[in-house]
Design a protein around this motif. Structure first.
Motif, mmCIF file in Angstrom:
data_model
loop_
_atom_site.group_PDB
_atom_site.id
_atom_site.type_symbol
_atom_site.label_atom_id
_atom_site.label_comp_id
_atom_site.label_asym_id
_atom_site.label_seq_id
_atom_site.Cartn_x
_atom_site.Cartn_y
_atom_site.Cartn_z
ATOM 1 N N ASP A 143 1.013 -1.306 0.145
ATOM 2 C CA ASP A 143 0.170 0.071 -0.051
ATOM 3 C C ASP A 143 0.746 1.393 0.052
ATOM 4 O O ASP A 143 2.166 1.193 0.089
ATOM 5 N N ALA A 144 0.153 2.492 0.005
ATOM 6 C CA ALA A 144 0.974 3.818 -0.262
ATOM 7 C C ALA A 144 2.083 3.960 1.013
ATOM 8 O O ALA A 144 3.139 4.133 0.807
ATOM 9 N N GLY A 145 1.317 3.623 2.072
ATOM 10 C CA GLY A 145 2.440 3.822 3.291
ATOM 11 C C GLY A 145 3.589 2.784 3.109
ATOM 12 O O GLY A 145 4.618 3.433 3.427
ATOM 13 N N GLN A 146 3.301 1.758 2.760
ATOM 14 C CA GLN A 146 4.434 0.605 2.782
ATOM 15 C C GLN A 146 5.352 1.263 1.501
ATOM 16 O O GLN A 146 6.605 1.099 1.702
ATOM 17 N N ILE A 147 4.974 1.621 0.380
ATOM 18 C CA ILE A 147 5.802 2.049 -0.622
ATOM 19 C C ILE A 147 6.614 3.215 -0.082
ATOM 20 O O ILE A 147 7.856 3.536 -0.507
ATOM 21 N N GLY A 148 6.181 4.145 0.633
ATOM 22 C CA GLY A 148 6.786 5.309 1.129
ATOM 23 C C GLY A 148 8.041 4.659 1.891
ATOM 24 O O GLY A 148 9.150 5.088 1.832
ATOM 25 N N ALA A 149 7.602 3.895 2.936
ATOM 26 C CA ALA A 149 8.628 3.163 3.753
ATOM 27 C C ALA A 149 9.889 2.550 2.971
ATOM 28 O O ALA A 149 10.987 2.470 3.267
ATOM 29 N N LEU A 150 9.325 1.901 1.712
ATOM 30 C CA LEU A 150 10.233 1.182 1.181
ATOM 31 C C LEU A 150 11.129 2.122 0.355
ATOM 32 O O LEU A 150 12.342 1.913 -0.031
ATOM 33 N N GLU B 92 14.070 -5.698 5.364
ATOM 34 C CA GLU B 92 13.086 -4.396 5.799
ATOM 35 C C GLU B 92 11.689 -4.663 5.442
ATOM 36 O O GLU B 92 10.612 -4.514 6.341
ATOM 37 N N ALA B 93 11.520 -5.198 4.306
ATOM 38 C CA ALA B 93 10.108 -5.325 3.511
ATOM 39 C C ALA B 93 9.566 -6.841 4.462
ATOM 40 O O ALA B 93 8.112 -6.365 4.584
ATOM 41 N N VAL B 94 10.159 -7.570 4.659
ATOM 42 C CA VAL B 94 9.730 -8.871 5.466
ATOM 43 C C VAL B 94 9.109 -8.145 6.937
ATOM 44 O O VAL B 94 8.173 -8.616 7.301
ATOM 45 N N ARG C 298 22.619 1.766 -5.955
ATOM 46 C CA ARG C 298 21.461 2.503 -6.086
ATOM 47 C C ARG C 298 20.339 1.672 -6.207
ATOM 48 O O ARG C 298 20.361 0.577 -7.000
ATOM 49 N N ILE C 299 19.186 1.538 -5.224
ATOM 50 C CA ILE C 299 17.962 0.931 -5.436
ATOM 51 C C ILE C 299 16.895 1.673 -5.617
ATOM 52 O O ILE C 299 16.538 2.743 -4.916
ATOM 53 N N VAL C 300 16.155 1.345 -6.848
ATOM 54 C CA VAL C 300 15.010 2.177 -7.159
ATOM 55 C C VAL C 300 13.673 1.294 -7.121
ATOM 56 O O VAL C 300 13.902 0.312 -7.579
ATOM 57 N N ILE C 301 12.702 1.991 -6.685
ATOM 58 C CA ILE C 301 11.458 1.261 -6.397
ATOM 59 C C ILE C 301 10.467 1.416 -7.837
ATOM 60 O O ILE C 301 10.383 2.750 -7.959
ATOM 61 N N GLY C 302 10.273 0.536 -8.400
ATOM 62 C CA GLY C 302 9.502 0.590 -9.690
ATOM 63 C C GLY C 302 8.265 -0.069 -9.752
ATOM 64 O O GLY C 302 7.769 -0.645 -8.906
ATOM 65 N N GLU C 303 7.508 0.388 -10.919
ATOM 66 C CA GLU C 303 6.089 -0.446 -11.154
ATOM 67 C C GLU C 303 6.056 -0.871 -12.460
ATOM 68 O O GLU C 303 6.140 -0.026 -13.482
ATOM 69 N N THR C 304 5.820 -2.107 -12.780
ATOM 70 C CA THR C 304 5.620 -2.680 -14.076
ATOM 71 C C THR C 304 4.735 -4.135 -13.834
ATOM 72 O O THR C 304 4.953 -4.880 -13.062
ATOM 73 N N VAL D 226 16.814 3.851 0.050
ATOM 74 C CA VAL D 226 18.017 5.049 0.044
ATOM 75 C C VAL D 226 19.042 4.761 1.267
ATOM 76 O O VAL D 226 20.159 4.326 1.150
ATOM 77 N N ARG D 227 18.297 4.175 2.417
ATOM 78 C CA ARG D 227 19.145 3.880 3.659
ATOM 79 C C ARG D 227 20.166 2.756 3.509
ATOM 80 O O ARG D 227 21.218 2.728 4.078
ATOM 81 N N SER D 228 19.462 1.952 2.803
ATOM 82 C CA SER D 228 20.096 0.326 2.515
ATOM 83 C C SER D 228 21.507 0.651 1.564
ATOM 84 O O SER D 228 22.122 -0.451 1.483
ATOM 85 N N ALA D 229 21.779 1.860 0.850
ATOM 86 C CA ALA D 229 22.520 1.604 -0.304
ATOM 87 C C ALA D 229 23.689 1.856 0.084
ATOM 88 O O ALA D 229 24.175 3.049 0.575
ATOM 89 N N LEU D 230 24.683 0.889 0.100
ATOM 90 C CA LEU D 230 26.192 1.078 0.183
ATOM 91 C C LEU D 230 26.810 1.741 -0.839
ATOM 92 O O LEU D 230 26.079 2.042 -1.896
#
Ligand SMILES: Cc1cc2nc3c(=O)[nH]c(=O)nc-3n(C[C@H](O)[C@H](O)[C@H](O)COP(=O)(O)O)c2cc1C
Length: 250
Positions: free
Chosen positions: A36-43, A109-111, A56-62, A48-52
């Motif tokens: 949901d929208a709240g979970q997408i915000g947290a993701l 984090e997602a789990v 780069r980690i990008v949340i996408g939609e397909t 960004v927080r997890s990226a060493l």
């Protein structure tokens, strides 16, 4: 000996959250819908927080049928359009292994949020429509959604098969770290890890060329399993082999 960027990167609270998520994580291929929208915000934040460095980690939609390739023996990924693209800049040292660490952190984090996930190397590049900088490559994508299946039993090698010596004789922190590596996901479930312990150091390597993501994933699990023992993580001289050195007896 070169220090690894993983040292001190995740807070104690994050490490604790990730550790609790490890036994709950399974690859989920059937979803009831997207986060949901709240979970997408947290993701987005977690990405960004997890990226060493170099990641780069990008949340996408397909739509799933446009992103995932059908593989023999495992079910197709269906029911969610949301995914994370895990991108490494190959000009940055260790970036491909960092991508495994950072992607697995996002998964845990997602789990912890109650979501299902699956690492996917067999994706269609045309479906992951993300502009890349020179040197960047999408190493894998991660399916993200509301799980519609429990996930099967964990099929893993015995600890003795991935350890150079009998882990029953190792200090508890090293045994727990090896057990946590054993639970980690790997491409085609090959579990290409080798662990050995000597002189306060637990050394992790892979027996397979090109297993950068698997190596990074296992490094995060090794760190989580070691718990509160004071330790440093370093690279072996000139090689991408990780040592976790506990400082207890040094
Ligand atoms: C780097 C990587 C790539 C993967 N690629 C795929 C894939 O393309 N398709 C798929 O269905 N599963 C893929 N997986 C999931 C593995 O098959 C899964 O992690 C393994 O079988 C262990 O099962 P578990 O994750 O439920 O513990 C991949 C896992 C990793 C770590």
């Amino acid at each position: 000996m070169e220090l690894c960027a993983l040292n001190g990167f995740f807070s104690p609270a994050q490490r604790q959250r990730f550790l609790l998520a490890v036994p709950r994580r399974r690859s989920v291929r059937q979803y009831r819908g997207a986060p949901d929208a709240g979970q997408i915000g947290a993701l987005h934040y977690a990405a960004v927080r997890s990226a060493l460095p170099g990641v780069r980690i990008v949340i996408g939609e397909t739509p799933a049928d446009q992103l995932y390739r059908k593989l023999p023996f495992v079910g197709a990924i269906q029911g969610t359009s949301r995914y994370a693209a895990v991108i490494a800049d190959e000009n940055v040292p260790h970036a491909a292994i960092h991508a495994g660490i950072s992607g697995e952190a996002l998964i845990l984090e997602a789990v912890a949020m109650g979501l299902g996930t699956c690492w996917v190397a067999a994706f269609k590049r045309s479906g992951a429509d993300i502009p890349l900088q020179p040197g960047e490559k999408i190493k894998a994508v991660i399916a993200l959604g509301v799980p519609n299946e429990q996930g099967g039993p964990r099929k893993r090698k015995k600890l003795s098969e991935i350890c150079g010596t009998d882990p029953a004789g190792w200090p508890l922190w090293a045994y727990n770290a090896a057990e946590c590596v054993r639970c980690a996901p790997s491409a085609v479930n090959l579990q290409p890890w080798r662990l050995s312990y000597a002189w306060h150091a637990l050394v992790l390597s892979t027996a397979r060329a090109g297993a950068d993501l698997d190596m990074g994933i296992a490094m995060l699990h090794m760190l989580l399993g070691a718990g509160d023992e004071p330790f440093i993580m370093c690279w072996e001289e000139g090689k991408e082999i990780a040592s976790l050195v506990a400082e207890d007896g040094i």
